[in-house]
Design an enzyme around this catalytic site. Structure first.
Site, PDB file in Angstrom:
ATOM      1  N   GLY A   1       0.803  -1.214   0.000  1.00  0.00           N
ATOM      2  CA  GLY A   1       0.000   0.000   0.000  1.00  0.00           C
ATOM      3  C   GLY A   1       0.836   1.263   0.000  1.00  0.00           C
ATOM      4  O   GLY A   1       0.305   2.367  -0.002  1.00  0.00           O
ATOM      5  N   CYS A   2       2.148   1.098   0.033  1.00  0.00           N
ATOM      6  CA  CYS A   2       3.060   2.243  -0.010  1.00  0.00           C
ATOM      7  C   CYS A   2       3.651   2.328  -1.416  1.00  0.00           C
ATOM      8  O   CYS A   2       4.069   1.323  -1.977  1.00  0.00           O
ATOM      9  CB  CYS A   2       4.187   2.079   1.000  1.00  0.00           C
ATOM     10  SG  CYS A   2       3.641   1.980   2.711  1.00  0.00           S
ATOM     11  N   GLN A   3       3.698   3.537  -1.960  1.00  0.00           N
ATOM     12  CA  GLN A   3       4.275   3.716  -3.287  1.00  0.00           C
ATOM     13  C   GLN A   3       5.773   3.416  -3.254  1.00  0.00           C
ATOM     14  O   GLN A   3       6.303   2.751  -4.136  1.00  0.00           O
ATOM     15  CB  GLN A   3       4.025   5.127  -3.795  1.00  0.00           C
ATOM     16  CG  GLN A   3       4.527   5.334  -5.213  1.00  0.00           C
ATOM     17  CD  GLN A   3       4.187   6.723  -5.740  1.00  0.00           C
ATOM     18  OE1 GLN A   3       3.757   7.598  -4.998  1.00  0.00           O
ATOM     19  NE2 GLN A   3       4.381   6.910  -7.016  1.00  0.00           N
ATOM     20  N   SER A   4       6.447   3.913  -2.221  1.00  0.00           N
ATOM     21  CA  SER A   4       7.862   3.597  -2.026  1.00  0.00           C
ATOM     22  C   SER A   4       7.947   2.230  -1.370  1.00  0.00           C
ATOM     23  O   SER A   4       6.964   1.719  -0.839  1.00  0.00           O
ATOM     24  CB  SER A   4       8.514   4.625  -1.092  1.00  0.00           C
ATOM     25  OG  SER A   4       8.366   5.917  -1.586  1.00  0.00           O
TER      26      SER A   4
END
Length: 146
Positions: free
Chosen positions: A60-63
């Site tokens: 759920g984190c772009q990074s």
């Protein structure tokens, strides 16, 4: 190698949130606050390379964000990192609040502090979603022990 798990500086999560609020208020603008976040991330203990994989990745984190934990006597200690400087600072901030706390305290911390500290409005939508995903992962770990 130093211990990658964060030992809290403050007595409670609410004290950590207040200390972070006070620190953020020292800065005049968000460019200075971003620099503060980057500095926090640079001070995190090294996150072992062997943990930087999908097993420890927060979805759920772009990074890329990795989170690991250990439980001892009803207290959870977290270790974390990211491949992005500001996000790594956000990881450090969350670990300061949640690491070294017992299960009920972790679950009692209302993530509204992200908005109250002004972080939600200052971050991109993707970063805000990533922070929410990190909080959910931390709380899910605590919930699994109850």
């Amino acid at each position: 190698m130093t211990d990658p798990f964060i030992i809290p500086e403050e007595e409670s999560a609410s004290e950590a949130i207040e200390a972070i609020r006070d620190e953020l208020e020292l800065f005049d603008d968000w460019m200075q606050r971003y620099r503060y976040l980057i500095d926090l991330g640079e001070k995190l203990p090294d996150f072992p390379q062997e943990w930087q994989n999908d097993h420890f990745r927060v979805m759920g984190c772009q990074s890329q964000v990795w989170l690991n934990f250990r439980e001892k006597d009803g207290t959870i200690f977290f270790a974390g990192s990211s491949d992005a400087a500001i996000v790594k600072g956000l990881v450090a901030l969350l670990l300061r609040i949640y690491s070294g706390r017992n299960f009920p305290e972790i679950l009692a911390v209302d993530p509204i502090f992200i908005t109250d500290l002004g972080l939600a409005g200052a971050l991109s939508a993707n970063r805000s979603n990533g922070v929410a995903s990190m909080v959910q992962a931390i709380q899910k770990i605590a919930q699994s022990y109850l």
